[in-house]
Enzyme design. Structure first.
Site, short mmCIF file in Angstrom:
data_model
loop_
_atom_site.label_atom_id
_atom_site.label_comp_id
_atom_site.label_asym_id
_atom_site.label_seq_id
_atom_site.Cartn_x
_atom_site.Cartn_y
_atom_site.Cartn_z
N PHE A 59 -79.67 42.38 -18.38
CA PHE A 59 -78.60 41.55 -18.92
C PHE A 59 -77.25 42.06 -18.41
CE2 PHE A 59 -75.50 40.63 -22.38
CZ PHE A 59 -75.43 39.26 -22.14
N GLN A 60 -76.48 41.17 -17.87
CA GLN A 60 -75.16 41.49 -17.30
C GLN A 60 -75.23 42.56 -16.22
OE1 GLN A 60 -72.32 41.94 -20.61
NE2 GLN A 60 -72.08 39.71 -20.52
N GLU A 110 -60.57 38.72 -16.64
CA GLU A 110 -60.50 39.95 -15.83
C GLU A 110 -59.69 39.76 -14.55
OE1 GLU A 110 -63.22 38.78 -17.25
OE2 GLU A 110 -64.21 40.39 -18.37
N MET A 147 -47.88 22.29 -1.45
CA MET A 147 -48.13 22.81 -0.11
C MET A 147 -49.29 22.07 0.55
SD MET A 147 -46.87 24.72 2.09
CE MET A 147 -46.00 26.24 1.72
C1 LIG Z 1 -56.99 30.02 -5.62
C2 LIG Z 1 -56.44 29.09 -4.60
N1 LIG Z 1 -56.99 27.87 -4.43
C3 LIG Z 1 -56.48 27.02 -3.51
C4 LIG Z 1 -55.41 27.38 -2.74
C5 LIG Z 1 -54.87 26.42 -1.68
N2 LIG Z 1 -53.47 26.05 -2.04
C6 LIG Z 1 -52.40 26.64 -1.46
S1 LIG Z 1 -50.95 26.10 -2.08
C7 LIG Z 1 -51.73 25.01 -3.10
C8 LIG Z 1 -50.94 24.12 -4.01
C9 LIG Z 1 -50.13 24.87 -4.98
O1 LIG Z 1 -49.56 23.96 -5.89
P1 LIG Z 1 -48.44 24.44 -6.86
O2 LIG Z 1 -48.82 25.70 -7.53
O3 LIG Z 1 -48.04 23.33 -7.76
O4 LIG Z 1 -47.24 24.84 -5.88
P2 LIG Z 1 -46.33 23.88 -4.95
O5 LIG Z 1 -46.88 23.99 -3.58
O6 LIG Z 1 -46.42 22.50 -5.50
O7 LIG Z 1 -44.98 24.48 -5.07
C10 LIG Z 1 -53.12 25.09 -2.93
C11 LIG Z 1 -54.08 24.26 -3.66
C12 LIG Z 1 -54.88 28.67 -2.94
N3 LIG Z 1 -53.85 29.13 -2.22
N4 LIG Z 1 -55.38 29.49 -3.89
#
Ligand SMILES: Cc1ncc(C[n+]2csc(CCOP(=O)(O)OP(=O)(O)O)c2C)c(N)n1
Ligand SMILES: [Mg+2]
Lengths: 584, 187
Positions: A114-115, A52, A482
């Site tokens: 339920f649900q 969803e 990041m």
């Molecule tokens: C749902 C969620 N969980 C955690 C984060 C924290 N977060 C921001 S960027 C990132 C890493 C993203 O990795 P990737 O998709 O490989 O992109 P890159 O930065 O390597 O280009 C994380 C864990 C987030 N933004 N969203």
């Protein structure tokens, strides 16, 4: 004569009357009557997602690329709770959505059936408004009100919770014209005196800048058109937030690029040094302002926004104008013309001289090794090879998202779908599905990170089932890039949990779904691989193995003002002060 | 890379707000919010205050128009001027909210609260409680040989003062309604 019908039929009838052609959803026990009605008609297509959350992001992609509200249908309990991330995402980015969730029958509400979940309670803080409909007679009216509230004023997601007995029972159908929407009528016309005051400021300003945001795009294509006219006529420089990219064409000579934490040097320096800042439909988000007490210290600030609560929320402004961007810009242009189209020519000439010097810094330059693909190069080639296509871009969240904003150029509004306010990893793939549903002939590309991609990768099956030729362009650095970058800057390079271990073979993964994939590791093969991705008639995953330790610059470290940008790795020592370290 | 030296309290407010939070003077405001009396409307208002970290010093709510199904929520809140403005703007965004009035800004307002105060005791203390109640125009709405329940109406400060006086005289329990307020004058 009112028409009598079941609640379930009303839902479908109301959707038709609201001009809905696609619903993204997932069935379950409490939603069965509505699903039965979906089965019995052919006007509305239902896209069966695989989770969803995917339905909500797909609806967001649909909405943002069309300007129409996105529609979602889910079952009670887990179906409803799975929408929460998407609802919050849409709320923060002002995306109009109408989400219908089924609920246990009214006589079971409160029994932990339920649900059963308190869906309106759970979603109250992540919707613009929500309703629990307890009587079939009220259902149609609420449906029409929902579309009204979702799309009027500052757009946002709304949710209608519909108990199963309300779906089965028969009641009177209220057509859209008869639905009471009276009291929710946000102000769209701006105050003429304030707009005239802004024109006066514009006539005198030596160092003006337009700082625009998603509000311009939400206001509709007319607003983007007016913005272009105003910039063309005044010759003022313009920058924009991530959410506003495309409202002004990236090829325009007044365009400074995106501003903010990973914005362009010239854009941030101009924001810092301007004497008149005209904020149009942006909200002084913390990614934009950096350190608040040192934000653009010498400027008068005007702020045009349809939401009065955006005014003075973060930054005190000198001239607030509450109204719809399109309406206000129309008045602004008219008044400015009527007063003789004046600008401070000498001031502007000197201002552009300064800006041109900042531009010469060429803040996006990066080395181009022959043995490894730099993520910037991958995006530069993607831009070069797709810019002439009818192209829509979605992104996931992370470094790749910021590089996409820096290196892809958007010439028109509604062409970039990205999770700005909430920063939701897992947004991009389902969003690309929604965009492709709305634009079947277009080239739809999701610029992804390998980690974000995995958050909703089940939606590849949706793409295959509905023959949606979405392109997944994965900048695979085998890192939560990041996060790793922040650990570099803040935590002594201790890369706690920021590796992507045990990655799937994305090519085989594509094949397992019945799609096509390709791995590219050599810069020399990049163009060919991108070419194959574009030409392939079907969903495609391009796994681009990129430099693993690339950091995204420029960067305003947290707690610092716009003129304290980091331009590369060698400048990062002690970049974040103690007070900045606690910020996100 | 340097070690972290995180200044205590530097991120207390909005993440990027490094200004001294004490530069703005905190004042009390009484807000009247006219809403559709529909399910969940109070939760929306309260959720706004808790979610965004605003203060609620007092809150009362009741339907004031039984045919139009309108309720009036009276909220006493406090904060620096910018926060008060934000609170009003945020309240205005709630769809079933029709009007938001800042009675403190719009002019002088009549503010009244009702309290029921139970005092138990005998002898001198009992006589003294009754005497003070008379001065404060509090009515005894229940009495037994060893207790009174006083009903008192007035500003919150008056009720505070009365309760303080009752404490050494055998105050048992107190129930307060919260503030109801109306602007003075013809409109
Ligand atoms: C749902 C969620 N969980 C955690 C984060 C924290 N977060 C921001 S960027 C990132 C890493 C993203 O990795 P990737 O998709 O490989 O992109 P890159 O930065 O390597 O280009 C994380 C864990 C987030 N933004 N969203
Ligand atoms: Mg990555």
């Amino acid at each position: 004569m009112t028409r009598q019908m079941t609640g379930a039929k009303m839902v479908v009838q109301a959707l038709k009357d609201q001009g809905v052609d696609v619903v993204f959803g997932y069935p379950g026990g409490a939603a069965l009557p509505i699903y039965d009605e979906i089965f019995l008609q052919n006007d509305i297509r239902h896209v069966l997602v695989r989770h969803e959350q995917g339905a909500v992001h797909a609806a967001e992609g649909y909405a943002r690329s069309t300007g129409k509200p996105g529609v979602v249908l889910v079952t009670s309990g887990p179906g409803a709770t799975n929408t929460v991330t998407g609802l919050m995402d849409a709320l923060l980015d002002s995306i109009p959505l109408v989400v219908m969730s089924a609920q246990v029958p009214t006589f079971m509400i409160g029994t932990d059936g339920f649900q059963e979940a308190d869906t309106v309670g759970i979603t109250r803080p992540c919707t613009k408004h929500n309703w629990l409909v307890r009587e079939t007679d009220k259902l149609a009216e609420v449906m029409h009100q929902a579309f009204h509230v979702a799309t009027k004023g500052r757009p946002g997601p709304v949710l209608i919770d519909i108990p199963k007995d309300v779906q089965f029972a028969t009641g009177a159908y209220t057509p859209p014209a008869k639905a009471k929407t009276g009291h929710y009528q946000p102000q769209v016309k701006g105050d003429t005196a304030a707009i005239t005051k802004l024109v006066e400021l514009m006539e005198k300003a030596e160092r003006p800048i337009f700082y625009t945001g998603g509000g311009v795009i939400n206001s509709g294509p007319q607003a983007s058109q007016l913005l272009r006219e105003i910039i063309g006529a005044t010759g003022f420089p313009i920058t924009s937030t991530l959410m506003g990219l495309g409202a002004f064409p990236a090829s325009g000579k007044e365009w400074l690029g995106m501003l903010g934490m990973h914005g362009l040097y010239e854009a941030n320096m101009a924001m810092h040094g301007c004497d008149l800042m005209i904020n149009i439909g942006a909200r002084f988000d913390d990614r934009i302002t950096g350190r608040v007490d040192a934000f653009s210290p010498g400027s008068k600030k005007a702020h045009i926004d349809i939401d009065p609560s955006s005014i003075n929320k973060v930054i005190h402004v000198d001239l607030p104008i509450v109204g719809d961007v399109g309406h206000v810009l129309e008045d602004l242009l008219r008044i400015w013309k009527a007063r003789g189209r004046k600008v401070n020519k000498d001031g502007l000439r000197a201002w552009w001289g300064k800006i041109d010097n900042w531009r010469k810094v060429d803040c996006l330059t990066y080395p181009k090794p022959v043995d490894v693909i730099k993520p910037q190069l991958a995006l530069e080639r993607l831009e070069a090879l797709t810019k002439d296509n009818d192209r829509y871009i979605t992104t996931e969240v992370g470094q790749h998202q910021m590089w996409a904003a820096q290196f892809l150029h958007f010439e028109a509004p509604n062409r970039l779908m990205t999770s700005g306010g909430l920063g939701t990893m897992g947004y991009g793939l389902p969003a690309s599905i929604g965009v492709q549903m709305a634009h079947p002939e277009a080239l739809v590309i999701n610029v992804a990170g390998e980690a974000s991609f995995q958050m909703n990768l089940q939606e590849m099956a949706t793409a295959v089932q509905f023959r949606l030729p979405i392109k997944q362009f994965i900048l695979n650095n085998e890192r939560l890039g990041m996060v790793r970058q922040w650990q570099d800057l803040l935590h002594g390079g201790r890369y706690s949990q920021s590796w992507s271990e045990s990655l799937p073979d994305f090519v085989k993964l594509a094949e397992a779904f019945g799609a096509k994939g390709r791995l590219v590791t050599d810069p020399a093969d990049l163009d060919d691989a991108i070419g194959e991705m574009i030409d392939h008639d079907g969903p495609f995953i391009l796994d681009v193995l990129v430099e693993k330790h690339e950091n995204c610059y420029p960067m305003i470290p947290s707690g610092e003002p716009h003129n304290k940008m980091l331009m590369g790795d060698d400048a990062t020592e002690d970049a974040i002060g103690s007070s900045g370290a606690t910020l996100v | 890379m340097s070690a972290l030296r995180i200044k205590k309290g530097s991120s207390k407010k909005s993440a990027y707000d490094l200004r001294d939070p004490n530069t703005d003077v905190i004042s009390s405001h009484t807000l009247a919010v006219i809403v559709d009396n529909e399910v969940g409307v109070l939760a929306r208002v309260i959720g706004l205050f808790s979610g965004r970290g605003y203060n609620i010093d007092s809150l009362t709510v009741a339907e004031i128009d039984h045919t139009g199904h309108r309720s009036r929520i009276t909220i006493v809140t406090s904060g620096p001027p910018a926060v008060i403005e934000q609170i009003k703007a945020q309240l205005g965004r709630i769809v079933p909210v029709h009007e938001v009035h800042d009675l403190t800004v719009e002019g002088d307002a009549v503010e009244r609260e009702l309290a029921l105060i139970k005092v138990a005791g005998a002898g001198e203390k009992r006589v003294e409680a009754l005497r003070l109640a008379d001065i404060f125009r509090a009515n005894a709405v229940d009495s037994t040989l060893e207790s009174f329940v006083f009903e008192i109406t007035g500003t919150p400060e008056k009720i505070d003062a009365f309760a303080d006086l009752m404490r050494p005289l055998g105050l048992v329990e107190i129930a307060r309604t919260g503030v109801a307020a109306l602007s003075r004058g013809a409109k």
